[in-house]
Design an enzyme around this catalytic site. Structure first.
Site: not given
Ligand code: NDP
Length: 444
Positions: A172, A230
């Protein structure tokens, strides 16, 4: 650089990940001319080519992409279907036949971890592993020993440089940008330590529940699904020392080092929650203690961070969907003005951006502070960013490891979460659409 992959093989092509992420990514890569001539879908389901193409079309449409017929035709002409049992050598013989002239096929394991062994054995036994690359999804294993065993299994079949471990947060753009923001702005670089920072909060909130996948989720839970990978990955980027240089090896070393200095999490400073109604969902074990919410406090035992809590939380059925980091600075030393502390907020999900709360004078005769937000919405002035899965597939085909998770960091992450895995008591119910159990607000 090694040659680019000239075929992509999607194991588990009938599944959720392929339809939500990989078909849309392949479509976008086709638009850019980055898809190889062969895309082979593998599954036990006896799909034909038409079913494969129909599923891909549906996936692209549901992802909200504008479907350009010429691009889609180009992709579907490259796709073929191969149905078979993962445990049967014949499946891999047929696959080897279809890949006879492929130099560097990329095998994407979009299958449940329980099937990894069979597929890796099949690829190895057929000789395909010798010239192929493999992509595995998080979570890597179920705990530290199984993660270690998975790694041994993969490295026993594939060359280490041919193994790509996806934690898609690394793909990302806003998350990748964290280290540049830290080290590339002197005003923040100088303040990034315990002398100036009071706490760092990382939140990954999902508005939705298990989306019909409770049977799968009940064996995983929020700690394995989001915290172990994450969130700890984001912590590593926020907390690491400056890498020695821009190489992936230097980043890898800096990340692993800071994670090795994090203390293992403690059940005493952890709150686990479960949204009301979860136990009624199909596939959830009666009396399940699986958490759909976790809030915990991480301590990093080094000079930069001693005494600064990292407050980490993630949950499902929250009031909104967001990935956010809030850096809370200490208040200024002056006692002249009563002021609030500065908060630096990174919005890392959709509509990403950065804001900084600052103290300004309230209009009037008295000099009284008020807080304003200095805000940058990146979507309004930066180019549209490519989706994480599109970037990562593209990178793996190029054998570029920069945005993939590393074994040393993954094993540290399992060590950190180990004391709070599989707790058999203590999960607290919370109403759907709230920020978790009341204790989750005050756990620190
Ligand atoms: P699914 O549960 O959708 O399974 C994928 C496919 O695997 C199914 O369509 C099925 O295809 C086959 N399959 C399912 N169970 C078995 C079994 N017991 N034996 C053999 N084949 C089986 O998985 P996902 O797509 O959700 O996930 C794939 C991988 O990606 C997993 O490792 C998951 O942890 C990971 N992941 C998934 C994410 C997601 O958003 N879904 C996000 C991040 C990671 P068929 O029966 O046709 O062979």
């Amino acid at each position: 650089m090694d040659v680019r992959s000239d075929a992509v093989v999607l194991f588990g092509v009938t599944g959720d990940l392929v339809s939500k992420k990989l078909f849309p990514a392949l479509y976008e890569l086709t638009r850019r001319g980055r898809v190889p001539s062969r895309v082979i879908g593998v599954a036990r389901s006896p799909w034909d080519h038409q079913q494969l193409v129909t599923a891909a079309r549906k996936a692209v449409t549901e992802a909200g992409l504008d479907l350009d017929e010429a691009v889609f035709e180009d992709l579907s002409a490259r796709m073929t279907m191969l149905s078979g049992d993962y445990a049967a050598p014949g499946t891999y013989e047929r696959l080897a036949g279809a890949l006879a002239d492929a130099e560097r096929p990329l095998f994407y394991l979009a299958i449940p971890p329980a099937v990894f062994d069979a597929v890796v054995s099949g690829l190895s036994g057929s000789g395909l592993a010798d010239r192929g690359r493999v992509v595995v999804e998080k979570p890597f294993g179920h705990d530290l020993p199984s993660s270690h065993a998975l790694n041994e299994r993969l490295t026993g079949a594939f060359a280490p440089e041919s193994i790509f471990r996806i934690d898609h947060y690394l793909g990302k753009e806003p998350i990748e940008g964290l280290s540049l923001f830290r080290f590339g702005n002197r005003v923040f670089e100088q303040l990034w330590n315990r002398e100036h920072i009071a706490s760092i909060q990382v939140t990954v909130a999902e508005k939705f529940g298990t989306q019909g996948r409770a049977g799968f989720y009940d064996n995983v839970g929020a700690i394995r699904d989001v915290l172990q990978n994450h969130i700890l990955q984001v912590v590593a980027l926020l907390a690491m020392e400056p890498p020695a240089d821009a190489s992936q090896e230097a980043f890898q070393a800096a990340e692993a080092e800071v994670l090795s200095q994090a203390l293992a999490l403690s059940p005493e400073t952890t709150v686990r929650g479960q949204y009301e109604g979860y136990r009624d969902e199909t596939g959830v074990k009666p009396g399940s203690q699986t958490e759909t919410f976790v809030a915990t406090r991480l301590t990093i035992d080094n000079d930069r961070w001693a005494g600064v809590p990292f407050l980490l939380r993630t949950g499902k059925s929250m009031p909104g969907t967001a990935t956010e980091v809030v850096v809370e600075f200490r208040p200024p030393d002056t006692t002249v003005y009563p002021v609030a502390a500065n908060l630096l907020r990174f919005r890392l999900g959709k509509n990403d951006g950065i804001s900084l709360s600052a103290q300004v004078k309230t209009p009037g005769t008295e000099v009284v502070a008020q807080t304003v937000e200095l805000n940058a919405d990146f979507d309004s002035f930066l180019e549209p960013r490519r989706e994480a899965y599109e970037r990562l597939l593209d990178d793996a085909m190029d054998a570029d490891h920069t945005r993939f998770a590393r074994v040393a960091a993954i094993e540290q992450e399992w060590r950190i979460v180990d004391p709070i895995l599989d707790l058999t008591t203590g999960v607290q119910e919370y109403p759907q659409g709230t920020w978790g159990p009341a204790d989750g607000e005050t756990w620190h």
